[in-house]
Design an enzyme around this catalytic site. Sequence first.
Site, short mmCIF file in Angstrom:
data_model
loop_
_atom_site.label_atom_id
_atom_site.label_comp_id
_atom_site.label_asym_id
_atom_site.label_seq_id
_atom_site.Cartn_x
_atom_site.Cartn_y
_atom_site.Cartn_z
N LYS A 140 0.97 -1.20 -0.02
CA LYS A 140 -0.05 -0.06 0.06
C LYS A 140 0.79 1.29 0.06
CE LYS A 140 -2.13 -1.76 3.66
NZ LYS A 140 -1.64 -3.29 3.47
N ILE A 141 1.78 1.14 0.79
CA ILE A 141 2.65 2.54 0.85
C ILE A 141 3.59 2.74 -0.52
CG2 ILE A 141 4.64 3.62 2.16
CD1 ILE A 141 3.64 2.18 4.61
N CYS A 186 9.08 -3.04 2.68
CA CYS A 186 8.50 -4.20 2.89
C CYS A 186 8.74 -4.52 4.45
CB CYS A 186 9.34 -5.25 2.12
SG CYS A 186 11.23 -5.25 2.84
N ASN A 238 14.29 -11.48 5.94
CA ASN A 238 15.18 -10.39 5.27
C ASN A 238 15.79 -9.41 6.28
OD1 ASN A 238 13.02 -9.02 6.67
ND2 ASN A 238 11.98 -8.13 4.66
N ARG A 271 11.41 -0.86 8.27
CA ARG A 271 11.59 -1.02 9.84
C ARG A 271 13.21 -1.03 9.61
NH1 ARG A 271 7.45 -0.20 11.33
NH2 ARG A 271 5.97 -1.46 12.36
N ASP A 304 13.63 6.55 8.40
CA ASP A 304 12.56 7.00 9.46
C ASP A 304 12.69 6.00 10.57
OD1 ASP A 304 10.30 8.55 10.24
OD2 ASP A 304 9.06 6.86 9.72
N GLU A 320 16.06 1.42 17.59
CA GLU A 320 15.40 2.77 17.77
C GLU A 320 14.74 2.50 19.15
OE1 GLU A 320 12.60 2.83 14.20
OE2 GLU A 320 11.03 2.39 15.60
N HIS A 350 10.95 7.78 13.43
CA HIS A 350 9.75 6.90 13.37
C HIS A 350 8.36 8.15 13.13
CE1 HIS A 350 8.46 2.38 13.24
NE2 HIS A 350 7.48 3.12 12.67
P1 NAI Z 1 1.82 -3.96 2.80
O1 NAI Z 1 1.56 -5.21 3.78
O2 NAI Z 1 0.73 -3.23 2.05
O3 NAI Z 1 2.97 -4.15 1.96
C1 NAI Z 1 4.10 -4.81 2.16
C2 NAI Z 1 4.66 -5.59 0.77
O4 NAI Z 1 6.04 -6.05 1.10
C3 NAI Z 1 3.91 -6.71 0.27
O5 NAI Z 1 3.47 -6.51 -1.02
C4 NAI Z 1 4.50 -7.89 0.42
O6 NAI Z 1 4.36 -8.86 -0.37
C5 NAI Z 1 5.98 -7.43 0.41
N1 NAI Z 1 7.11 -8.24 1.01
C6 NAI Z 1 6.71 -8.79 2.07
N2 NAI Z 1 8.16 -9.65 2.37
C7 NAI Z 1 8.99 -9.17 1.34
C8 NAI Z 1 10.34 -9.13 1.17
N3 NAI Z 1 11.04 -10.01 1.90
N4 NAI Z 1 10.77 -8.66 0.17
C9 NAI Z 1 10.21 -7.75 -0.89
N5 NAI Z 1 8.79 -7.50 -0.49
C10 NAI Z 1 8.21 -8.41 0.68
O7 NAI Z 1 2.60 -2.76 3.86
P2 NAI Z 1 2.54 -1.41 3.70
O8 NAI Z 1 1.50 -0.88 4.54
O9 NAI Z 1 2.98 -0.87 2.49
O10 NAI Z 1 3.66 -1.08 4.85
C11 NAI Z 1 5.06 -1.55 4.53
C12 NAI Z 1 5.94 -1.53 5.81
O11 NAI Z 1 6.17 -0.09 6.28
C13 NAI Z 1 5.34 -2.04 7.07
O12 NAI Z 1 5.52 -3.65 7.00
C14 NAI Z 1 5.67 -1.37 8.19
O13 NAI Z 1 7.10 -2.10 8.55
C15 NAI Z 1 6.20 -0.42 7.63
N6 NAI Z 1 5.56 1.03 8.12
C16 NAI Z 1 6.15 1.97 8.51
C17 NAI Z 1 5.38 3.11 9.10
C18 NAI Z 1 6.21 4.46 9.51
O14 NAI Z 1 5.71 5.28 10.25
N7 NAI Z 1 7.48 4.53 9.42
C19 NAI Z 1 3.95 3.20 9.29
C20 NAI Z 1 3.42 1.97 8.51
C21 NAI Z 1 3.98 0.86 8.19
#
Ligand code: NAI
Length: 341
Positions: A153-154, A205, A211, A234, A258, A263, A295
């Site tokens: 999504k992001i 991711c 990973n 992360r 971020d 952290e 963050h």
């Molecule tokens: P999402 O679940 O919509 O997308 C994650 C994508 O990563 C999926 O398409 C998945 O198939 C893929 N993925 C999983 N393992 C993988 C790997 N080993 N290599 C490559 N791709 C892989 O998650 P969204 O909402 O896009 O968030 C992504 C990450 O951002 C979250 O997991 C979270 O850790 C982080 N995040 C950080 C925030 C912040 O404030 N800095 C806020 C929200 C999320």
Amino acid sequence: MKLLLFDAKQYDKDYFDIYSENSEIEISYVDDKLTPETSYMAEGYDGVCVFVNDIVNSEVIDKLCEFGVKIIVLRCAGYNGVDIKYAKNKITVVRVPAYSPNSIAEISAGMMLCLTRKIPQAIEKTKKYNFSLEGLVGFDLVNKTAGVIGTGKIAQQFIKILVGIGMNVIAYDVFPNNDAARELGFKYVDLDTIYRESDIISLNCPLTKDNAHMINENSINKMKDGAIIINTARGGLIDTKALIKAIKSKKIYGAALDVYENEKNYFFNDCSKDGIDDEVLKELLQLENVIVFSHQAYLTKEALTSIAVVSINNIKSFLNGEFLKNEVFYDELQDKIVDFR
Ligand code: NAI
């Protein structure tokens, strides 16, 4: 329903109080993070609400179960801090799968431009009445290549911005989304191609056991000279010592971070008076082309509203015995953690 919200900040209280008003959920707030040492605080509560840096390992889960806590309400998307496998058949875990993907995408773009156009340095100079342009030469992004790792999504929001700027976008995902690739105009490639061809690499991711430290000396050596790394996902995805070494040697131009692998000891807190003991973080913060945010990528009014609304709705669904669309659980048959997106 008595809920104890750990690691509470004023902005959490503001939004959770509004959206739990007139519900059967009574929320208490504590500053402490949930850890094995603080888990005793959960006694007398039906649920706990935790954030990204709380530690919900097997020891904590056992304690929570002993106290009769029935639900762990993650007010974030990532669940790497919870032992989901161990929680199976003991306690329910729900999360907020998406609170405002564009909040993180928008700040990623901001951080990227800070590095490519030396925005923090420019602000610093003019505040001191230094209007010279010395040291402020940046570079354009149009026609450069962005490599996005994880296309959820992001990332999809961020890719729209990157394409809008005129960048060529390549991506890697363990589960490629070909519809998104077609609609947004990016191409899936393997990780080595991402490393080899990208001027900007963005990590989007989740952190998993497979990973951790994927950005390390080996992967950095495969990267283009002068690449920029953006990490809003992360901290544990990056071997920070290897990144520091690569920036110092100018193999990597810089990084916009971020998140940071250690952290949890500092982020979200004002450590300006006491200082920090983490030598790696200190060294990172001293580097010129490094931007570290604590963050805050998600921190917008829209995201905080969404976090509170979805968390409260998750609890209401749990109390009403409804299907939990935001549950995260371990599936023995597939031997994997299941979340619904
Ligand atoms: P999402 O679940 O919509 O997308 C994650 C994508 O990563 C999926 O398409 C998945 O198939 C893929 N993925 C999983 N393992 C993988 C790997 N080993 N290599 C490559 N791709 C892989 O998650 P969204 O909402 O896009 O968030 C992504 C990450 O951002 C979250 O997991 C979270 O850790 C982080 N995040 C950080 C925030 C912040 O404030 N800095 C806020 C929200 C999320």
